[in-house]
Scaffold this active site. Structure first.
Site, mmCIF file in Angstrom:
data_model
loop_
_atom_site.group_PDB
_atom_site.id
_atom_site.type_symbol
_atom_site.label_atom_id
_atom_site.label_comp_id
_atom_site.label_asym_id
_atom_site.label_seq_id
_atom_site.Cartn_x
_atom_site.Cartn_y
_atom_site.Cartn_z
ATOM 1 C CD GLU A 49 42.816 18.785 49.035
ATOM 2 O OE1 GLU A 49 43.480 19.588 48.360
ATOM 3 O OE2 GLU A 49 41.636 18.500 48.769
ATOM 4 C CG ASN A 74 38.481 17.112 59.233
ATOM 5 O OD1 ASN A 74 37.696 17.019 58.294
ATOM 6 N ND2 ASN A 74 39.758 16.830 59.110
ATOM 7 N N GLY A 112 37.144 6.733 62.381
ATOM 8 C CA GLY A 112 38.586 6.508 62.453
ATOM 9 C C GLY A 112 39.246 7.296 61.347
ATOM 10 C CB CYS A 123 41.433 13.457 58.697
ATOM 11 S SG CYS A 123 42.555 13.528 57.295
ATOM 12 C CE LYS A 153 46.650 14.130 60.675
ATOM 13 N NZ LYS A 153 46.410 15.547 60.535
ATOM 14 C CE LYS A 188 36.959 7.735 53.496
ATOM 15 N NZ LYS A 188 36.570 9.102 53.257
ATOM 16 N NE ARG A 242 46.892 7.205 57.502
ATOM 17 C CZ ARG A 242 47.341 8.220 56.764
ATOM 18 N NH1 ARG A 242 48.322 8.970 57.200
ATOM 19 N NH2 ARG A 242 46.799 8.494 55.591
HETATM 20 N N1 LIG Z 1 44.453 11.683 54.031
HETATM 21 C C1 LIG Z 1 43.479 12.562 53.951
HETATM 22 O O1 LIG Z 1 42.320 12.215 53.666
HETATM 23 C C2 LIG Z 1 43.734 14.024 54.168
HETATM 24 C C3 LIG Z 1 42.771 14.947 53.776
HETATM 25 C C4 LIG Z 1 43.010 16.285 53.984
HETATM 26 C C5 LIG Z 1 44.179 16.712 54.593
HETATM 27 N N2 LIG Z 1 45.107 15.790 54.997
HETATM 28 C C6 LIG Z 1 46.341 16.280 55.600
HETATM 29 O O2 LIG Z 1 47.364 16.267 54.613
HETATM 30 C C7 LIG Z 1 48.627 15.940 55.209
HETATM 31 C C8 LIG Z 1 49.193 14.697 54.543
HETATM 32 O O3 LIG Z 1 48.288 13.635 54.783
HETATM 33 P P1 LIG Z 1 48.378 12.255 54.000
HETATM 34 O O4 LIG Z 1 47.184 11.465 54.387
HETATM 35 O O5 LIG Z 1 48.687 12.510 52.570
HETATM 36 O O6 LIG Z 1 49.655 11.629 54.739
HETATM 37 P P2 LIG Z 1 50.587 10.457 54.220
HETATM 38 O O7 LIG Z 1 51.215 9.896 55.432
HETATM 39 O O8 LIG Z 1 49.840 9.552 53.292
HETATM 40 O O9 LIG Z 1 51.669 11.226 53.333
HETATM 41 C C9 LIG Z 1 52.612 12.082 53.868
HETATM 42 C C10 LIG Z 1 53.892 11.881 53.077
HETATM 43 O O10 LIG Z 1 54.849 12.867 53.479
HETATM 44 C C11 LIG Z 1 56.116 12.244 53.423
HETATM 45 N N3 LIG Z 1 57.047 13.017 54.239
HETATM 46 C C12 LIG Z 1 57.087 13.134 55.589
HETATM 47 N N4 LIG Z 1 58.083 13.955 55.953
HETATM 48 C C13 LIG Z 1 58.671 14.366 54.797
HETATM 49 C C14 LIG Z 1 59.755 15.241 54.514
HETATM 50 N N5 LIG Z 1 60.420 15.849 55.507
HETATM 51 N N6 LIG Z 1 60.073 15.440 53.225
HETATM 52 C C15 LIG Z 1 59.403 14.824 52.251
HETATM 53 N N7 LIG Z 1 58.372 13.992 52.454
HETATM 54 C C16 LIG Z 1 58.024 13.766 53.718
HETATM 55 C C17 LIG Z 1 55.878 10.841 53.952
HETATM 56 O O11 LIG Z 1 56.900 9.959 53.579
HETATM 57 C C18 LIG Z 1 54.535 10.518 53.312
HETATM 58 O O12 LIG Z 1 54.692 9.858 52.080
HETATM 59 C C19 LIG Z 1 48.338 15.749 56.705
HETATM 60 O O13 LIG Z 1 48.580 16.972 57.364
HETATM 61 C C20 LIG Z 1 46.874 15.420 56.729
HETATM 62 O O14 LIG Z 1 46.267 15.773 57.944
HETATM 63 C C21 LIG Z 1 44.912 14.458 54.776
#
Ligand SMILES: NC(=O)c1ccc[n+]([C@@H]2O[C@H](COP(=O)([O-])OP(=O)(O)OC[C@H]3O[C@@H](n4cnc5c(N)ncnc54)[C@H](O)[C@@H]3O)[C@@H](O)[C@H]2O)c1
Length: 432
Positions: free
Chosen positions: A149, A209, A258, A261, A264, A322, A329
């Site tokens: 994503e 990224n 920061g 993404c 990390k 931002k 985070r």
């Molecule tokens: N935040 C961003 O801008 C962004 C953009 C692109 C990709 N990503 C990637 O997408 C992924 C999710 O990121 P995010 O920012 O949405 O994280 P987040 O922490 O907001 O959401 C992750 C969710 O997964 C849930 N979770 C964890 N373990 C679980 C399990 N075993 N079963 C069910 N739910 C579970 C957590 O409770 C949490 O609500 C990461 O790998 C991140 O790197 C994030």
């Protein structure tokens, strides 16, 4: 189509709401009971522009359902997106335990053919690992497609609805074709789906990224050079950004990057390189520059006030990493606040949407106030950390009247040095 999303954070919830908006019946699952309780009560657990009305509408139309029950989520749909978190371990490696736990559970609960879509950002080889974990537990046919994503927090709904591209990594043509159908509503202008092998898809996300973060660190180094030789980093930014081979995005000097993404994902990429015996020097340098950059405002404060800040009061405008989000985070504000407190200063901070997050992180160690002027009363200086629009043209006369000493530390170069100096401020920018 029926769709399941496992993990209902920034990515999962936005994906779920947008897919529901195009007519799908989407079940969003999360193991966080509090999060699902909030969602069921019609509340969004984080700030993301445009998301609340989308969720509300699709919930009331019966197309968006929330659950903590993994079994019913797996059985809800033949397409299951995995959007759980992949936080960094202490050595930088991506922690895949949530992805692996989810894969095992999917395998245990599948009751028919399915397409499993990995949306979480994961190291190369994870799609294969997910496949193995699922097939250990089921005899039902299934395919795994890597679908990283690229949405940006603060513009996530728009980015999901109008993506620059959608990457599908895998070799199961039926699964790819099904996902093409699911994404078709977002491709009306032109088809921007790129199909490739899973490893390339997984690496593309990290590489994208890393490239963006590298541009930021590069520009911050140019800004640092300016401090010594005298030039204006903003002029240089325009000068190079206007070159069509370079472009203007992600070239803003500032207090460093920061968020959930960049830090990390670069650490995970570095770790991936190490695992295969390759030292990714550009990535290492990008992170190193950023580490220094996050302390730049602190150094400026010490240049003005000396090393020890006992009895001094500083006001921060902006806590989120931002504008457009309440996500803190890895936000530069964290390091700046910790640094000021460690040197004996009192800190007061404001942010349009991240005060609650700030409270969770700092409790009563700092003063938090939605009123950006009230926190200036008697403060020794103002630090601009997040470039929210509402901070761009403040009432400088009022600021000067409230501050004990009229000093501005502009961590995002949003104010004009000429203007604020003419009003009697001492101004510190980043390379300007
Ligand atoms: N935040 C961003 O801008 C962004 C953009 C692109 C990709 N990503 C990637 O997408 C992924 C999710 O990121 P995010 O920012 O949405 O994280 P987040 O922490 O907001 O959401 C992750 C969710 O997964 C849930 N979770 C964890 N373990 C679980 C399990 N075993 N079963 C069910 N739910 C579970 C957590 O409770 C949490 O609500 C990461 O790998 C991140 O790197 C994030």
């Amino acid at each position: 189509m029926r769709v399941t999303i496992i993990g209902s954070g920034y990515v999962g919830l936005v994906s779920g709401a947008c897919l529901a908006e195009t007519g799908n019946i989407v079940m969003c699952m999360d193991k966080d009971v509090e999060k699902i309780t909030l969602l069921k009560a019609g509340k969004i657990p984080f700030h993301e522009p445009g998301l609340a009305p989308l969720v509300e509408k699709n919930v009331s139309d019966g197309r968006l359902i929330f659950t903590t029950d993994l079994r019913s989520a797996v059985r809800h749909a033949p397409v299951i997106f995995v959007a759980v978190g992949t936080p960094p371990r202490s050595n930088g490696e991506a922690d895949l335990s949530a992805v692996e736990e989810t894969a095992r559970a999917i395998g245990a609960h599948l009751d028919g053919p399915a397409v499993i879509v990995t949306k979480s950002t994961v190291p190369v080889g994870t799609a294969g690992r997910v496949k193995t974990l699922i097939s250990d537990k089921t005899t039902h046919p299934f395919a795994v497609i890597a679908n990283p994503e690229f949405l940006k927090e603060g513009a996530a709904v728009h980015d999901f609805m109008s993506p620059d591209r959608v990457i599908l990594g895998g070799d199961d043509s039926e699964a790819i074709s099904l996902l093409r159908t699911l994404y078709a509503p977002f491709m009306r202008r032109e088809d921007r789906i790129l199909v490739m092998d899973a490893a390339s898809a997984e690496l593309t996300k990290y590489a994208a990224n890393a490239m963006l973060a590298t541009r930021v660190s590069f520009m911050n180094e140019i800004a640092a050079l300016r401090e010594i030789i005298g030039a204006n980093a903003e002029h240089v930014r325009h000068g190079i950004g206007s070159d069509s081979r370079i472009g203007s995005s992600f070239l803003f000097p500032g207090t460093g990057f920061g968020g959930s993404c960049f830090p990390k994902d670069l650490a995970a990429l570095l770790h991936l390189g190490e695992r295969y015996g390759i030292d990714l020097r550009t990535i290492r340098a990008t992170l190193e520059v950023n580490r220094t950059q996050k302390r730049i405002l602190l150094h400026r404060v010490q240049r003005e006030f000396g090393e020890y800040l006992d009895g001094k009061i500083f006001a921060l405008w902006g806590l989120a990493f931002k504008p457009g989000t309440d996500d803190m985070r890895e936000a530069p504000a964290l390091e700046i606040i910790d640094g000021l407190l460690a040197r004996g200063a009192e800190v007061r901070a404001t942010d349009p949407v991240a005060l609650e997050r700030g409270r969770e992180l700092f409790g009563h160690r700092i003063v938090l106030d939605r009123d950006s002027y009230r926190i200036l009363e008697g403060a020794d200086g103002l630090l601009l950390v997040t470039e929210w629009n509402e901070y761009r043209f403040p009432d400088f006369e009022r600021i000067r009247g409230l501050l004990r000493k009229p000093v501005l530390f502009d961590g995002r170069n949003i104010w004009s040095r000429r203007l604020v100096e003419s009003l009697g401020f001492t101004y510190y920018g980043i390379g300007v």
